[in-house]
Enzyme design. Structure first.
Site, mmCIF file in Angstrom:
data_model
loop_
_atom_site.group_PDB
_atom_site.id
_atom_site.type_symbol
_atom_site.label_atom_id
_atom_site.label_comp_id
_atom_site.label_asym_id
_atom_site.label_seq_id
_atom_site.Cartn_x
_atom_site.Cartn_y
_atom_site.Cartn_z
ATOM 1 N N ASP A 197 46.189 -94.664 -49.116
ATOM 2 C CA ASP A 197 44.920 -95.273 -49.906
ATOM 3 C C ASP A 197 45.268 -96.791 -49.770
ATOM 4 O OD1 ASP A 197 43.886 -92.585 -51.551
ATOM 5 O OD2 ASP A 197 45.374 -92.768 -52.176
ATOM 6 N N GLU A 200 25.850 -99.362 -69.454
ATOM 7 C CA GLU A 200 24.216 -99.407 -69.780
ATOM 8 C C GLU A 200 23.973 -101.257 -69.267
ATOM 9 O OE1 GLU A 200 21.498 -99.830 -73.281
ATOM 10 O OE2 GLU A 200 23.010 -98.835 -73.675
ATOM 11 N N ASP A 237 48.407 -88.127 -55.421
ATOM 12 C CA ASP A 237 49.228 -88.305 -56.393
ATOM 13 C C ASP A 237 48.262 -87.102 -57.641
ATOM 14 O OD1 ASP A 237 47.405 -90.410 -56.971
ATOM 15 O OD2 ASP A 237 48.360 -91.505 -57.755
ATOM 16 N N ASP A 240 44.283 -84.618 -55.216
ATOM 17 C CA ASP A 240 44.643 -84.752 -53.710
ATOM 18 C C ASP A 240 45.473 -82.648 -53.729
ATOM 19 O OD1 ASP A 240 44.476 -87.442 -53.457
ATOM 20 O OD2 ASP A 240 45.855 -87.873 -54.490
#
Lengths: 680, 564
Positions: free
Chosen positions: A306, A378, A518, A522
């Protein structure tokens, strides 16, 4: 209560335990698991019988003392091998026990189905029970938070003193038995039965109760068994050969020859090396669920990492502030700071940090009043409305464009767009700031690549491991960071299933893939990967799906695990080479000793000029026995792995363990003979 | 001396030069690519049609193994039958040779079916021309073809990815005979013929000698039989003295051609490996490892033979041509030493000098050469044996650098190590156990009359016989009274086991490799075409052979050498 990370190699307590265990392990039923050493044990028993036979003066088996000496030496050979295994086990156990110490009996507040709370002992908890922990309590057992958020001190397990946040319903919902809750109150569901936690499993593996041989270990055992059979043939057939040559050969000499030739060095150290590999993983705070997982790690071809936390430090940080549109530097910094003071996001905090660094005096003067405007999906902006009516907003360019009504037509806007494009192409994220609907400048947010990570990737590349960065960033940013960090490939705008697909693609090409994860999403990829490492803070699903758990929650741990796996294989391979090549010297010691009296010409083979046939045989057997304890430190610590490329590594190890294994026993046997010949 | 040395170098040089294009050609034949000899395919297809074999049907390793065993069983039964009834066959028996005794026929049939060519009979008196051609010559073709075709299965196994089929043994076998062995045999036979080696169906020739006596001289269809005998690493002589006999080896030129023929196909098959897998550098590493061992053996044997026999030197007799006992003057000491190493390296087994009479050191080298049995080796099977050492070397080398061992992308796991270990183990098992039984018998019954020489040399004779049988070599140390039921049956059985188990195991291994998926090469993988791996391979080869046989060699040639 920080755990000592490194136990001394030999502690007196461990040694004592191991010595006792070496004798217990003489049980033939246990020895049978190690065919090489089992044959040595049989040889010892035969020699014991021969020793008694040699009491009779016309036995022709040599003196009683000589036979007893050989018997004892063989016994010691077996004991040394057992000792090697025992000490590896004891060290593993000590390591595990220090972890287990943290989980002695504690009280648990069990939540009953009627909502009342009953205090029970932690050992009484069953799977799926729900208990409550409050600030100051120790968590009784591994579980998953089902309600609440808490800060937890996990230093007992990880050695890391900073508290961590664990929250229900997030990817960080797992709690570990033995850790302490510092604040808040959480409701936790028990995920494992007592005695079946990961740690318990690991301890079992180390203790050998459920230690299964890894595939490579099995293959090596077969090869060693093959060598053992060849040398059994060589020794047994030598008897009729020497009968034909009218040479009397004693049983002691034949058994000594056999024991010296079979690969006792690697046979004696094989299981110690395996256990030590697991132990090294544990020492790195990684709990491996099987030895195979550690071994596979060394074989990895591809690693998925990652981006956040592994390659880059946490979140994006502000690195530059660019004022535009006639705003002065100081003024711009001030407004940036104002808009971020109440902003809890990491980006906001980093702007405050940067501002404090750039203009320290402003920070002190700036008051924290005004109305903070939160980021919403928004508006996609955040900011502040100051008491004097000044409106400060920051956000992505298109959001600010909408807010200010800019159309990118005027000169200043064009300049800003140029800057924005420049930042984006360098892997940064531009954040535009407007003051009173007037564009004031750009904040450059950047991913900070962890120091030293490039070197680690270069090291991996030399090992032949391909690194893949997984990130949610757009491809342009991803590519920039990938280049900066030196990874080989990246998956941009990654969705959970992208990891899975990438793993499947690599595996189809025959590669072994490792990943760390984690979150629950995953879990499928962790299960599919050949080596899946879950963070201990991760969800139960992730931990179940993986084959290793990292107690430190350190995403770069994967790299360490790979080296541990390689070290395990290398140690085995090189001790094998060393062990087998040793035989050359042993032949030159024993064979001339066998025949020198009846065939004087063969004395020419006694190139070490050993004193007498008896001392030659004794010296070879002594060397053979002593080399096992001499190599125990190497077996436990492992042969150092150097990422210098496969061929260079092979050349290096051939020189050390091949050539060394050829020469050392010549020297060793000669030296021992010098001593032994004083007595024989 | 210098001319002798030049001869040795020239033979080796020519062999290596010729082996390269031959290897390329063999690889094309195996792959079924276009080659000049395609004009033979109608003939091959006709044969296959008669046998109702579909040449394009690919088979897995088990079916291929059964095909190989079935075919070899038929060859064996045919041969043993003919040998036992040759007297009753009305044609091609001008000398009225009688039937062969049963144990000798068993020994001879196994010997030639297994490509060993160990002979416990003498050709002139033991075989009719019918047997010479339709048993001996025929088996020399098909046993060599079996070895080459088996190697083709192994090659296929190495390139397959997750597939079961290894090709069609019948088709590969037929092509090995028609495309490789036949054309080469024709060329070599013509060279022999032109140099005066006889090719006739006439019986014994009556010749009047200078002294005025008449002698009966045996001839026969010699030249064609000798061609395939050398090319197919067979080695079984037409006459008792084998290639020391002038009709089998007329002059220095036939000696050169024959020696090249001995080495040619085994060396070419190493190169064929490189062409077939497109791994030429790896083929060079393999060739290099084999050649280092080979040249070491040749140079030491040649040195010892050229410097004469120390026992004769002790008598004060100078020996300028070297040790000439048991050697032909027309070849000399160096060429005889080269031939001895060539014939024991390649499991050929033909001799142009008496190995028994070579100095102990050379005798020991010939033994060690057959004990390794993988330095070029027999056609097809030599490389297969070598491959077993490669598997072990890859396993050890892979572990040494911290990766699960792999060879050309195929993981070497427990099953492969098991097969390779067993195949390697078999050779010392057969040799040591066989020799132990013989030595035990000779020790308790010295009057049994097997050994012409007592002591170490007698031991070497027995060790040599079993080594030669197990290595499927076929040369004899002679001096051993080997045509007895014990030696016939023991050696026959050792030859069968030593031939077929080391073929079946590797075919199974090829099947297992073919079924594996291929792991891509990375910089962490073991680079097999590197010098470092060559060193590991050489180490494994030498260490395993040396460690297995050192004590046995000590009591034989080494003891004799140091006691001289």
């Amino acid at each position: 209560m920080k755990r000592p990370k490194n136990l001394k190699l030999f502690q007196s307590q461990i040694i004592k335990e191991s010595i006792i265990a070496s004798f217990v392990k003489l049980d033939p039923r246990l020895m049978l698991k190690n065919p090489v050493m089992f044959t040595v044990e049989i040889g010892t028993v035969i020699m014991l019988v021969v020793s008694f036979i040699s009491l009779s003066p016309d036995s022709g088996q040599g003196s009683f003392i000589y036979n007893v000496a050989i018997t004892l030496l063989l016994l010691f050979t077996v004991l040394f091998a057992n000792f090697a295994e025992a000490i590896a086990e004891a060290r593993g156990k000590a390591q595990a026990a220090s972890l287990r110490k943290t989980r002695h009996e504690t009280e648990a507040k069990l939540l009953l189905s009627d909502g009342s709370i009953k205090t029970v002992s932690s050992s009484q908890l069953k799977k799926d029970d729900i208990f409550i922990v409050e600030a100051g309590d120790t968590i009784p057992i591994d579980g998953e938070i089902i309600e609440g958020i808490a800060s937890i001190d996990e230093s007992a397990i990880t050695g890391e003193s900073a508290p961590v946040i664990r929250e229900a319903g997030t990817d960080h919902s797992g709690v570990i038995g033995g850790t302490k809750v510092l604040s808040d109150k959480i409701k936790v569901q028990v995920t494992t039965r007592p005695g079946e936690t990961f740690l318990d499993k690991m301890i079992e593996l180390v203790e050998g109760a459920s230690r299964q041989k890894t595939p490579n270990e099995i293959a090596l055992t077969i090869l060693l068994a093959g060598f053992t059979i060849i040398f059994l043939l060589v020794t047994v057939t030598l008897k009729p050969f020497s009968d034909y040559a009218n040479t009397a050969v004693t049983i002691a000499a034949l058994i000594s020859l056999f024991v010296c030739l079979i690969p006792t060095t690697i046979g004696g150290l094989l299981s110690a090396i395996g256990i030590a590999g697991m132990d090294r993983a544990l020492r790195a705070n990684v709990i491996a669920k099987s030895g195979k997982a550690v071994e596979n790690a060394g074989d990895n071809d591809t690693v998925l990492l990652d981006k956040t936390g592994t390659i880059t430090i946490g979140n994006r940080k502000a690195t530059h502030l660019y004022p535009f549109n006639g705003f002065g530097k100081q003024e711009f910094v001030k407004y940036c700071l104002l808009s971020s003071l109440a902003d809890p996001t990491p980006e906001g905090k980093s702007i405050v940090e940067l501002a404090a660094h750039l203009e320290p005096q402003i920070v002190q003067k700036t008051a924290k009043d005004g109305k903070f405007i939160k980021f919403t999906a928004e508006t996609r902006m955040s900011g502040i409305d100051l008491p004097d009516g000044t409106q400060v907003r920051k956000g992505a360019w298109d959001a600010i464009k909408k807010w200010t009504g800019a159309n990118g037509a005027n000169q200043a806007e064009k300049e800003i767009e140029g800057k924005i494009a420049e930042i984006a192409s360098n892997g940064g994220t531009p954040l535009v700031v407007s003051i009173n609907k007037k564009i004031a400048g750009v904040v450059q947010l950047e991913d900070i690549i962890k120091p030293g990570i490039q070197e680690r990737f270069a090291r991996l590349r030399k090992m032949g491991v391909k690194t893949v960065m997984v990130t949610g960033d757009n491809p342009l940013t991803a590519k920039y960071i990938a280049n900066q960090a030196g990874v080989d490939d990246f998956i941009a705008e990654a969705k959970p299933e992208d990891k899975m697909n990438y793993i499947l693609k690599e595996q189809k090409e025959g590669k072994l893939v490792a990943m760390m994860g984690d979150g629950t999403n995953d879990a499928p990829a962790l299960a599919q990967a050949d080596v899946g490492v879950a963070m201990n803070s991760g969800t139960q699903a992730a931990k179940e799906a993986s084959n290793m758990v990292d107690l430190d929650n350190d995403p770069t741990k994967l790299l360490e695990v790979i080296e541990i796996g390689k070290q395990l294989l290398i140690t085995r391979g090189n001790v094998t080479t060393f062990s087998i090549i040793n035989d050359v010297a042993k032949y030159f010691a024993i064979v001339p000793a066998l025949f020198a009296t009846s065939i004087p010409g063969l004395n020419a083979l006694n190139i070490m000029s050993l004193a007498s046939p008896e001392s030659a045989i004794l010296s070879a057997v002594i060397f053979n026995a002593l080399i096992i304890p001499a190599l125990i430190p190497l077996a436990l610590k492992g042969v150092k792995y150097k990422p210098i490329g496969a061929t260079a590594l092979l050349t290096r190890n051939l020189l050390i363990y091949g050539l060394g294994g050829l020469i050392i026993p010549f020297i060793g046997i000669k030296l021992i003979d010098l001593v032994v010949s004083l007595f024989v | 001396m210098n001319t002798e040395l030049f001869g040795v170098v020239a033979i080796l040089f020519l062999t290596f030069i010729l082996a390269w294009p031959l290897g390329k050609y063999i690889s094309k034949v195996f792959k079924g690519e276009k080659v000049w000899s395609d004009f033979l395919s109608p003939l091959e297809n006709w044969v296959l049609r008669i046998c109702s074999i579909d040449p394009n049907e690919s088979m897995d390793w088990k079916r291929n193994m059964k095909a190989m065993l079935r075919l070899n069983l038929i060859f064996f039964l045919w041969s043993i039958l003919i040998l036992m009834i040759q007297k009753y066959i009305p044609i091609w028996n001008p000398a009225n040779i009688g039937n062969m005794e049963a144990t000798l026929a068993y020994n001879t049939a196994t010997s030639f079916t297994s490509n060993t060519n160990l002979q416990h009979y003498s050709g002139e008196t033991g075989l009719s021309y019918f047997s010479q051609l339709l048993v001996i010559c025929f088996l020399q073709f098909v046993s060599a073809g079996t070895g080459i075709a088996t190697l083709a299965l192994l090659f296929k196994g190495l390139v397959q990815k997750q597939a079961a089929d290894l090709g069609n043994f019948y088709h590969l076998f037929l092509k090995s005979c028609t495309r490789i062995l036949l054309p080469l045999s024709i060329v070599v036979a013509i060279i022999f013929l032109l140099n005066g080696m006889p090719t006739t169906f006439a019986g014994l020739q009556e010749v009047q000698t200078l002294e005025g006596d008449t002698v009966q001289v045996a001839t026969g269809p010699v030249a064609p039989v000798i061609a395939i005998k050398q090319l197919g690493t067979n080695g079984g002589g037409f006459f008792g003295p084998n290639c020391a006999h002038p009709f089998e080896n007329a002059n220095y030129l036939t000696n050169i051609s024959a020696n090249i023929s001995i080495l040619l196909i085994p060396v070419a098959l190493v190169f064929a490996f490189g062409f077939y897998l497109n791994r030429k550098k790896l083929a060079w590493i393999f060739f290099g490892v084999m050649t280092i061992v080979f040249l070491t053996f040749v140079s030491s044997a040649a040195t010892f033979e050229s410097s004469g026999n120390p026992e004769i030197a002790k008598l004060g007799i100078s020996q300028p041509p070297g040790s000439m006992e048991g050697k032909e003057v027309r070849f000399g000491a160096a060429a005889s030493a080269l031939w001895g190493v060539s014939t024991t390296s390649t499991s050929n087994g033909s001799v142009n000098s008496m190995h028994d009479s070579q100095t102990p050191f050379s005798g020991g080298i010939f033994l060690l050469d057959m004990m390794i049995n993988a330095v070029y080796g027999g056609v097809g099977v030599g490389f297969i044996n070598f491959f077993m050492f490669v598997v072990i070397a890859v396993f050890i080398g892979g572990l040494m650098i911290g990766r699960t061992p792999e060879f050309l992308g195929k993981k070497i796991e427990a099953r492969e190590v098991k097969i390779a270990s067993l195949v390697i183990l078999l050779h010392p098992f057969l040799i040591l156990v066989g020799t132990a039984i013989a030595a035990f018998t000779a020790a308790i019954e010295p009057a049994i009359g097997w050994l012409n020489n007592p002591s170490y040399h007698g031991f070497s004779e027995m060790l040599y016989e079993f080594t030669s049988a197990s290595a499927n070599n076929g040369s004899g140390f002679e001096g051993l009274a080997d045509n007895t039921p014990f030696w016939n049956i023991a050696c026959g059985t050792v030859m069968l086991l030593g031939r077929y188990l080391p073929i079946i195991g590797p075919i199974a291994l090829a099947g297992s490799l073919a079924a594996k998926k291929s792991v891509p090469f990375s910089s962490g993988s073991l680079k097999v075409d590197s010098l470092a791996f060559g060193v590991v391979l050489l180490g494994v080869l030498v260490v395993i052979a040396a460690l297995s046989f050192f004590p046995a060699l000590t009591l034989g040639p080494i003891a004799e050498f140091f006691s001289m």
